[in-house]
Design a protein around this motif. Structure first.
Motif, PDB file in Angstrom:
ATOM      1  N   TYR A  33       0.828  -1.204   0.000  1.00 54.89           N
ATOM      2  CA  TYR A  33       0.000   0.000   0.000  1.00 54.89           C
ATOM      3  C   TYR A  33       0.864   1.256   0.000  1.00 54.89           C
ATOM      4  O   TYR A  33       0.666   2.160  -0.814  1.00 54.89           O
ATOM      5  CB  TYR A  33      -0.941   0.001   1.216  1.00 54.89           C
ATOM      6  CG  TYR A  33      -1.714   1.280   1.352  1.00 54.89           C
ATOM      7  CD1 TYR A  33      -2.879   1.478   0.625  1.00 54.89           C
ATOM      8  CD2 TYR A  33      -1.270   2.311   2.174  1.00 54.89           C
ATOM      9  CE1 TYR A  33      -3.595   2.663   0.722  1.00 54.89           C
ATOM     10  CE2 TYR A  33      -1.971   3.499   2.281  1.00 54.89           C
ATOM     11  CZ  TYR A  33      -3.134   3.666   1.561  1.00 54.89           C
ATOM     12  OH  TYR A  33      -3.828   4.843   1.646  1.00 54.89           O
ATOM     13  N   ALA A  34       1.821   1.303   0.923  1.00 56.77           N
ATOM     14  CA  ALA A  34       2.659   2.493   1.059  1.00 56.77           C
ATOM     15  C   ALA A  34       3.481   2.752  -0.206  1.00 56.77           C
ATOM     16  O   ALA A  34       3.533   3.885  -0.699  1.00 56.77           O
ATOM     17  CB  ALA A  34       3.575   2.353   2.273  1.00 56.77           C
ATOM     18  N   TYR A  36       2.852   1.716  -3.228  1.00 54.83           N
ATOM     19  CA  TYR A  36       1.940   2.066  -4.319  1.00 54.83           C
ATOM     20  C   TYR A  36       1.536   3.539  -4.217  1.00 54.83           C
ATOM     21  O   TYR A  36       1.582   4.271  -5.207  1.00 54.83           O
ATOM     22  CB  TYR A  36       0.694   1.168  -4.291  1.00 54.83           C
ATOM     23  CG  TYR A  36      -0.321   1.577  -5.321  1.00 54.83           C
ATOM     24  CD1 TYR A  36      -0.173   1.186  -6.648  1.00 54.83           C
ATOM     25  CD2 TYR A  36      -1.406   2.382  -4.984  1.00 54.83           C
ATOM     26  CE1 TYR A  36      -1.094   1.587  -7.610  1.00 54.83           C
ATOM     27  CE2 TYR A  36      -2.319   2.785  -5.934  1.00 54.83           C
ATOM     28  CZ  TYR A  36      -2.166   2.392  -7.240  1.00 54.83           C
ATOM     29  OH  TYR A  36      -3.060   2.784  -8.194  1.00 54.83           O
ATOM     30  N   LYS A  37       1.116   3.964  -3.021  1.00 54.32           N
ATOM     31  CA  LYS A  37       0.709   5.358  -2.837  1.00 54.32           C
ATOM     32  C   LYS A  37       1.876   6.313  -3.138  1.00 54.32           C
ATOM     33  O   LYS A  37       1.683   7.341  -3.775  1.00 54.32           O
ATOM     34  CB  LYS A  37       0.213   5.585  -1.405  1.00 54.32           C
ATOM     35  CG  LYS A  37      -1.087   4.893  -1.087  1.00 54.32           C
ATOM     36  CD  LYS A  37      -2.265   5.534  -1.765  1.00 54.32           C
ATOM     37  CE  LYS A  37      -2.747   6.712  -0.965  1.00 54.32           C
ATOM     38  NZ  LYS A  37      -3.980   7.305  -1.467  1.00 54.32           N
ATOM     39  N   GLN A  38       3.061   5.953  -2.687  1.00 59.68           N
ATOM     40  CA  GLN A  38       4.237   6.801  -2.912  1.00 59.68           C
ATOM     41  C   GLN A  38       4.546   6.887  -4.406  1.00 59.68           C
ATOM     42  O   GLN A  38       4.878   7.954  -4.913  1.00 59.68           O
ATOM     43  CB  GLN A  38       5.441   6.254  -2.144  1.00 59.68           C
ATOM     44  CG  GLN A  38       6.628   7.161  -2.112  1.00 59.68           C
ATOM     45  CD  GLN A  38       6.531   8.227  -1.042  1.00 59.68           C
ATOM     46  OE1 GLN A  38       5.603   8.260  -0.248  1.00 59.68           O
ATOM     47  NE2 GLN A  38       7.497   9.118  -1.016  1.00 59.68           N
ATOM     48  N   THR A  40       2.472   6.457  -6.927  1.00 55.39           N
ATOM     49  CA  THR A  40       1.413   7.061  -7.730  1.00 55.39           C
ATOM     50  C   THR A  40       1.030   8.469  -7.288  1.00 55.39           C
ATOM     51  O   THR A  40       0.580   9.264  -8.103  1.00 55.39           O
ATOM     52  CB  THR A  40       0.148   6.174  -7.721  1.00 55.39           C
ATOM     53  OG1 THR A  40      -0.293   5.985  -6.377  1.00 55.39           O
ATOM     54  CG2 THR A  40       0.434   4.827  -8.369  1.00 55.39           C
ATOM     55  N   GLU A  41       1.213   8.786  -5.987  1.00 55.18           N
ATOM     56  CA  GLU A  41       0.783  10.093  -5.484  1.00 55.18           C
ATOM     57  C   GLU A  41       1.896  10.935  -4.879  1.00 55.18           C
ATOM     58  O   GLU A  41       1.701  12.112  -4.613  1.00 55.18           O
ATOM     59  CB  GLU A  41      -0.320   9.913  -4.432  1.00 55.18           C
ATOM     60  CG  GLU A  41      -1.575   9.285  -4.996  1.00 55.18           C
ATOM     61  CD  GLU A  41      -2.669   9.137  -3.958  1.00 55.18           C
ATOM     62  OE1 GLU A  41      -2.684   9.926  -2.973  1.00 55.18           O
ATOM     63  OE2 GLU A  41      -3.505   8.244  -4.128  1.00 55.18           O
ATOM     64  N   ALA A  44       3.290  11.300   1.552  1.00 56.68           N
ATOM     65  CA  ALA A  44       2.028  11.403   2.293  1.00 56.68           C
ATOM     66  C   ALA A  44       1.693  12.861   2.569  1.00 56.68           C
ATOM     67  O   ALA A  44       2.551  13.651   2.939  1.00 56.68           O
ATOM     68  CB  ALA A  44       2.124  10.627   3.596  1.00 56.68           C
ATOM     69  N   LYS A  59      -2.358   2.617   7.600  1.00 55.56           N
ATOM     70  CA  LYS A  59      -1.991   2.837   6.198  1.00 55.56           C
ATOM     71  C   LYS A  59      -1.254   4.166   6.040  1.00 55.56           C
ATOM     72  O   LYS A  59      -0.228   4.240   5.368  1.00 55.56           O
ATOM     73  CB  LYS A  59      -3.236   2.809   5.308  1.00 55.56           C
ATOM     74  CG  LYS A  59      -3.806   1.441   5.091  1.00 55.56           C
ATOM     75  CD  LYS A  59      -5.032   1.531   4.199  1.00 55.56           C
ATOM     76  CE  LYS A  59      -5.558   0.189   3.806  1.00 55.56           C
ATOM     77  NZ  LYS A  59      -6.727   0.313   2.904  1.00 55.56           N
ATOM     78  N   TYR A  60      -1.794   5.204   6.639  1.00 54.70           N
ATOM     79  CA  TYR A  60      -1.162   6.516   6.538  1.00 54.70           C
ATOM     80  C   TYR A  60       0.241   6.494   7.144  1.00 54.70           C
ATOM     81  O   TYR A  60       1.185   7.026   6.562  1.00 54.70           O
ATOM     82  CB  TYR A  60      -2.025   7.580   7.240  1.00 54.70           C
ATOM     83  CG  TYR A  60      -1.436   8.960   7.127  1.00 54.70           C
ATOM     84  CD1 TYR A  60      -1.727   9.758   6.032  1.00 54.70           C
ATOM     85  CD2 TYR A  60      -0.565   9.448   8.092  1.00 54.70           C
ATOM     86  CE1 TYR A  60      -1.171  11.024   5.904  1.00 54.70           C
ATOM     87  CE2 TYR A  60      -0.009  10.712   7.981  1.00 54.70           C
ATOM     88  CZ  TYR A  60      -0.314  11.498   6.884  1.00 54.70           C
ATOM     89  OH  TYR A  60       0.243  12.747   6.755  1.00 54.70           O
ATOM     90  N   TRP A  63       2.709   4.796   4.860  1.00 57.70           N
ATOM     91  CA  TRP A  63       3.009   5.670   3.732  1.00 57.70           C
ATOM     92  C   TRP A  63       3.920   6.810   4.182  1.00 57.70           C
ATOM     93  O   TRP A  63       4.916   7.121   3.523  1.00 57.70           O
ATOM     94  CB  TRP A  63       1.699   6.181   3.156  1.00 57.70           C
ATOM     95  CG  TRP A  63       1.772   7.070   1.961  1.00 57.70           C
ATOM     96  CD1 TRP A  63       2.811   7.209   1.082  1.00 57.70           C
ATOM     97  CD2 TRP A  63       0.741   7.933   1.497  1.00 57.70           C
ATOM     98  NE1 TRP A  63       2.488   8.107   0.094  1.00 57.70           N
ATOM     99  CE2 TRP A  63       1.208   8.570   0.323  1.00 57.70           C
ATOM    100  CE3 TRP A  63      -0.521   8.231   1.933  1.00 57.70           C
ATOM    101  CZ2 TRP A  63       0.449   9.487  -0.393  1.00 57.70           C
ATOM    102  CZ3 TRP A  63      -1.292   9.141   1.211  1.00 57.70           C
ATOM    103  CH2 TRP A  63      -0.805   9.754   0.066  1.00 57.70           C
TER     104      TRP A  63
END
Length: 100
Positions: A33-34, A36-38, A40-41, A44, A59-60, A63
């Motif tokens: 999750y972390a 992927y978020k890093q 793509t976005e 944090a 999750k936060y 990330w």
């Protein structure tokens, strides 16, 4: 699309489509999750979720631990986590494409 981006997309596809052996730990799920978020976005942002939403908070936090990791480093981390938990993941694509 670069080779690294292609490998990242294939790793995501493997996680979504391949049969699971059920051995994925919650820690690994948070890593996926972390990363992927890093990738793509970016880093944090926003306010940390409240204490009553523990899943969002974990999750936060996962990330946020990545800090200023670049998109490329995050994609590499995602693939590395997959290689550690499912070293045979590349063979999945060889088998599925040979059946077509």
């Amino acid at each position: 699309m670069t080779d690294q981006e292609t490998e990242f997309k294939r790793a995501q596809e493997y996680i979504q489509k391949a049969p699971s052996n059920g051995d994925t730990s919650n820690e690994d799920k948070l890593k996926y999750y972390a990363y992927y978020k890093q990738a793509t976005e970016g880093p944090a942002t926003g306010k940390r979720p409240g204490v009553f939403d523990l899943v969002a908070r974990y999750k936060y936090d996962a990330w946020a631990k990545l800090g200023k990791l670049s998109k490329e480093e995050a994609m590499a981390g995602y693939v590395k986590t997959l290689e550690q938990s499912a070293p045979e993941w590349r063979k999945y694509f060889e088998q599925t494409t040979s059946k077509l």
